[in-house]
Design a protein around this motif. Structure first.
Motif, short mmCIF file in Angstrom:
data_model
loop_
_atom_site.label_atom_id
_atom_site.label_comp_id
_atom_site.label_asym_id
_atom_site.label_seq_id
_atom_site.Cartn_x
_atom_site.Cartn_y
_atom_site.Cartn_z
N VAL A 169 -22.03 18.34 -13.91
CA VAL A 169 -21.24 18.73 -12.63
C VAL A 169 -19.89 18.22 -12.75
O VAL A 169 -18.89 18.84 -11.97
CB VAL A 169 -22.09 17.98 -11.41
CG1 VAL A 169 -21.59 18.23 -10.16
CG2 VAL A 169 -23.50 18.74 -11.55
N MET A 170 -19.62 16.79 -13.16
CA MET A 170 -18.13 16.68 -13.08
C MET A 170 -17.10 17.43 -13.86
O MET A 170 -15.94 17.72 -13.62
CB MET A 170 -18.05 15.09 -13.77
CG MET A 170 -18.63 13.90 -13.19
SD MET A 170 -18.69 12.33 -14.09
CE MET A 170 -19.01 11.21 -12.83
N SER A 171 -17.68 18.04 -14.95
CA SER A 171 -16.96 19.00 -15.66
C SER A 171 -16.47 20.25 -14.99
O SER A 171 -15.47 21.00 -15.29
CB SER A 171 -17.68 19.51 -16.89
OG SER A 171 -18.15 18.29 -17.69
N MET A 172 -17.09 20.57 -13.81
CA MET A 172 -16.75 21.48 -13.21
C MET A 172 -15.31 21.38 -12.46
O MET A 172 -14.44 22.20 -11.86
CB MET A 172 -17.63 21.81 -11.79
CG MET A 172 -18.76 22.47 -12.41
SD MET A 172 -20.40 22.62 -11.13
CE MET A 172 -19.69 23.84 -10.32
N LEU A 173 -14.76 20.06 -12.51
CA LEU A 173 -13.52 19.70 -11.67
C LEU A 173 -12.51 19.59 -12.81
O LEU A 173 -11.54 18.99 -12.64
CB LEU A 173 -13.96 18.25 -10.99
CG LEU A 173 -14.66 18.22 -9.88
CD1 LEU A 173 -14.80 16.85 -9.15
CD2 LEU A 173 -14.35 19.17 -8.81
N ALA A 174 -12.86 20.05 -13.91
CA ALA A 174 -11.91 19.95 -14.94
C ALA A 174 -10.33 20.76 -14.55
O ALA A 174 -10.65 21.92 -13.89
CB ALA A 174 -12.21 20.88 -16.27
N PRO A 175 -9.36 20.05 -14.50
CA PRO A 175 -8.06 20.60 -14.13
C PRO A 175 -7.68 21.90 -14.79
O PRO A 175 -7.53 21.86 -15.92
CB PRO A 175 -7.20 19.51 -14.33
CG PRO A 175 -7.73 18.52 -15.48
CD PRO A 175 -9.23 18.90 -15.22
N PRO A 176 -7.57 23.01 -13.88
CA PRO A 176 -7.09 24.40 -14.44
C PRO A 176 -5.90 24.25 -15.12
O PRO A 176 -5.39 25.06 -15.87
CB PRO A 176 -7.33 25.37 -13.24
CG PRO A 176 -7.10 24.33 -11.82
CD PRO A 176 -7.72 23.18 -12.19
N GLU A 177 -4.96 23.44 -14.53
CA GLU A 177 -3.50 23.28 -15.04
C GLU A 177 -3.28 22.84 -16.43
O GLU A 177 -2.64 23.00 -17.31
CB GLU A 177 -2.54 22.24 -14.11
CG GLU A 177 -3.01 20.93 -14.14
CD GLU A 177 -4.01 20.74 -12.96
OE1 GLU A 177 -4.05 19.58 -12.58
OE2 GLU A 177 -4.87 21.66 -12.52
N ASP A 178 -4.40 22.15 -16.87
CA ASP A 178 -4.56 21.94 -18.37
C ASP A 178 -5.24 23.02 -19.14
O ASP A 178 -5.50 22.75 -20.23
CB ASP A 178 -5.54 20.72 -18.37
CG ASP A 178 -4.79 19.26 -17.96
OD1 ASP A 178 -3.56 19.29 -17.47
OD2 ASP A 178 -5.39 18.31 -18.04
N ASN A 179 -5.56 24.07 -18.59
CA ASN A 179 -6.30 25.15 -19.20
C ASN A 179 -7.31 24.80 -20.03
O ASN A 179 -7.91 25.25 -20.98
CB ASN A 179 -5.03 25.85 -20.39
CG ASN A 179 -4.02 26.31 -19.90
OD1 ASN A 179 -3.93 27.14 -18.83
ND2 ASN A 179 -2.83 26.13 -20.47
N LEU A 180 -8.18 23.91 -19.37
CA LEU A 180 -9.53 23.76 -19.75
C LEU A 180 -10.46 24.44 -19.08
O LEU A 180 -10.33 25.08 -18.04
CB LEU A 180 -9.75 22.14 -19.23
CG LEU A 180 -9.17 20.97 -19.86
CD1 LEU A 180 -9.40 19.65 -19.22
CD2 LEU A 180 -9.30 20.82 -21.29
N ASP A 181 -11.21 24.89 -20.02
CA ASP A 181 -12.42 25.73 -19.72
C ASP A 181 -13.67 25.11 -19.13
O ASP A 181 -14.41 24.33 -19.60
CB ASP A 181 -13.16 26.64 -20.91
CG ASP A 181 -14.10 27.54 -20.75
OD1 ASP A 181 -14.88 27.60 -19.67
OD2 ASP A 181 -14.24 28.48 -21.73
N SER A 182 -13.73 24.79 -17.87
CA SER A 182 -14.71 24.01 -17.15
C SER A 182 -16.23 24.64 -17.44
O SER A 182 -17.13 23.72 -17.55
CB SER A 182 -14.36 24.26 -15.59
OG SER A 182 -14.68 25.41 -15.37
N ARG A 183 -16.48 25.65 -17.75
CA ARG A 183 -17.79 26.18 -17.99
C ARG A 183 -17.97 25.67 -19.64
O ARG A 183 -19.07 25.09 -19.64
CB ARG A 183 -18.00 27.87 -18.25
CG ARG A 183 -19.21 28.40 -18.42
CD ARG A 183 -19.41 29.76 -18.46
NE ARG A 183 -20.55 30.41 -19.07
CZ ARG A 183 -20.73 30.43 -20.09
NH1 ARG A 183 -20.00 30.42 -21.23
NH2 ARG A 183 -21.93 30.91 -20.52
N LYS A 184 -17.22 25.72 -20.48
CA LYS A 184 -17.50 24.99 -21.69
C LYS A 184 -17.63 23.57 -21.63
O LYS A 184 -18.46 22.96 -22.41
CB LYS A 184 -16.03 25.37 -22.70
CG LYS A 184 -16.40 24.85 -24.07
CD LYS A 184 -14.97 25.49 -24.98
CE LYS A 184 -15.42 24.91 -26.46
NZ LYS A 184 -14.21 25.55 -27.17
#
Length: 235
Positions: free
Chosen positions: A85-100
């Motif tokens: 669930v924490m992973s869903m908050l992966a910052p989009p500005e870092d181009n992280l794939d939150s689903r992955k």
């Protein structure tokens, strides 16, 4: 270490008798030896799903070793779920794939369903621990491959990605792993203050893990946690 109740060889090696009946032979650990026979005989995916149950029933060893009551100690799946669930908050500005990131979080400790939650205090060394985990992940992937080859490949690839820290997503989830551990540490420290755990429980040394957190966002969360710990726990 917590292991499946029916398993007979999750820790150490299975001993057998030599042909001359005098010297014991040590049988190398394999997932098939550790998984209960009643599960091995089931068809996939039911056997796979039944193995996953051990993630729900096995308590994280570190807490038990520190004296946390068995009924209060989090399970392996408790840990992985909050991380996901924490992973869903992966910052989009870092181009992280939150689903992955979430998927990595959900598989990173999957092998512990069979291997158990081994810690440095266990007699099993680090190299043997990693061998067992890798063999288990291969076994689980092979188990479901006839049903869904893509899922099997993804299961093992994501695990390996995390182990090798080979992608930004894996490195972010690794920081989440440390942060979730520290978050749970503070929550148990609060339980001690509230009388829910024995006052002899001492977890402060776990906070050494904070220095391993590198991602700016997770370090920000850590700062909030440390402020709360100082205000509530007094540490």
């Amino acid at each position: 270490m917590q292991v499946p109740a029916e398993a007979s060889a999750t820790t150490g090696s299975a001993a057998s008798t030599a042909a001359n009946g005098t010297e014991p032979l040590q049988q190398q650990w394999t997932p098939e030896l550790a998984i209960p026979k009643s599960i091995l005989s089931l068809p996939a995916p039911l056997s796979f799903f039944r193995i996953l149950r051990f993630l729900k029933t096995q308590r994280r060893t570190g807490w038990l070793d520190k004296g946390i009551q068995h009924g209060n100690a989090e399970s392996i799946s408790d840990h992985m779920y909050r991380m996901a669930v924490m992973s869903m908050l992966a910052p989009p500005e870092d181009n992280l794939d939150s689903r992955k990131c979430a998927m990595i979080a959900l598989v990173h400790d999957l092998a512990e369903a069979v291997v158990g939650d081994l810690t440095p205090s266990d007699p099993v060394g680090a190299d043997e621990k990693h061998r067992r985990e890798r063999e288990t992940m291969n076994y689980l992937a092979d188990l479901i491959r006839p049903l869904n080859p893509d899922a099997a490949s993804q299961l093992y690839t994501l695990y390996l990605e995390y182990e090798e820290m080979s992608t930004p997503e894996a490195r972010f989830v690794k920081d989440l792993d440390k942060f979730e551990f520290l978050l749970q540490t503070v929550e148990y420290e609060m339980d001690v203050l509230e009388g829910k755990e024995d006052k002899k429980v001492e977890l402060a040394d776990f906070f050494k893990a904070r220095s391993k957190i590198k991602h700016p966002l997770v370090k920000q969360w850590l700062g909030q946690l440390e402020d709360e710990r100082k205000n509530v726990v007094g540490l």
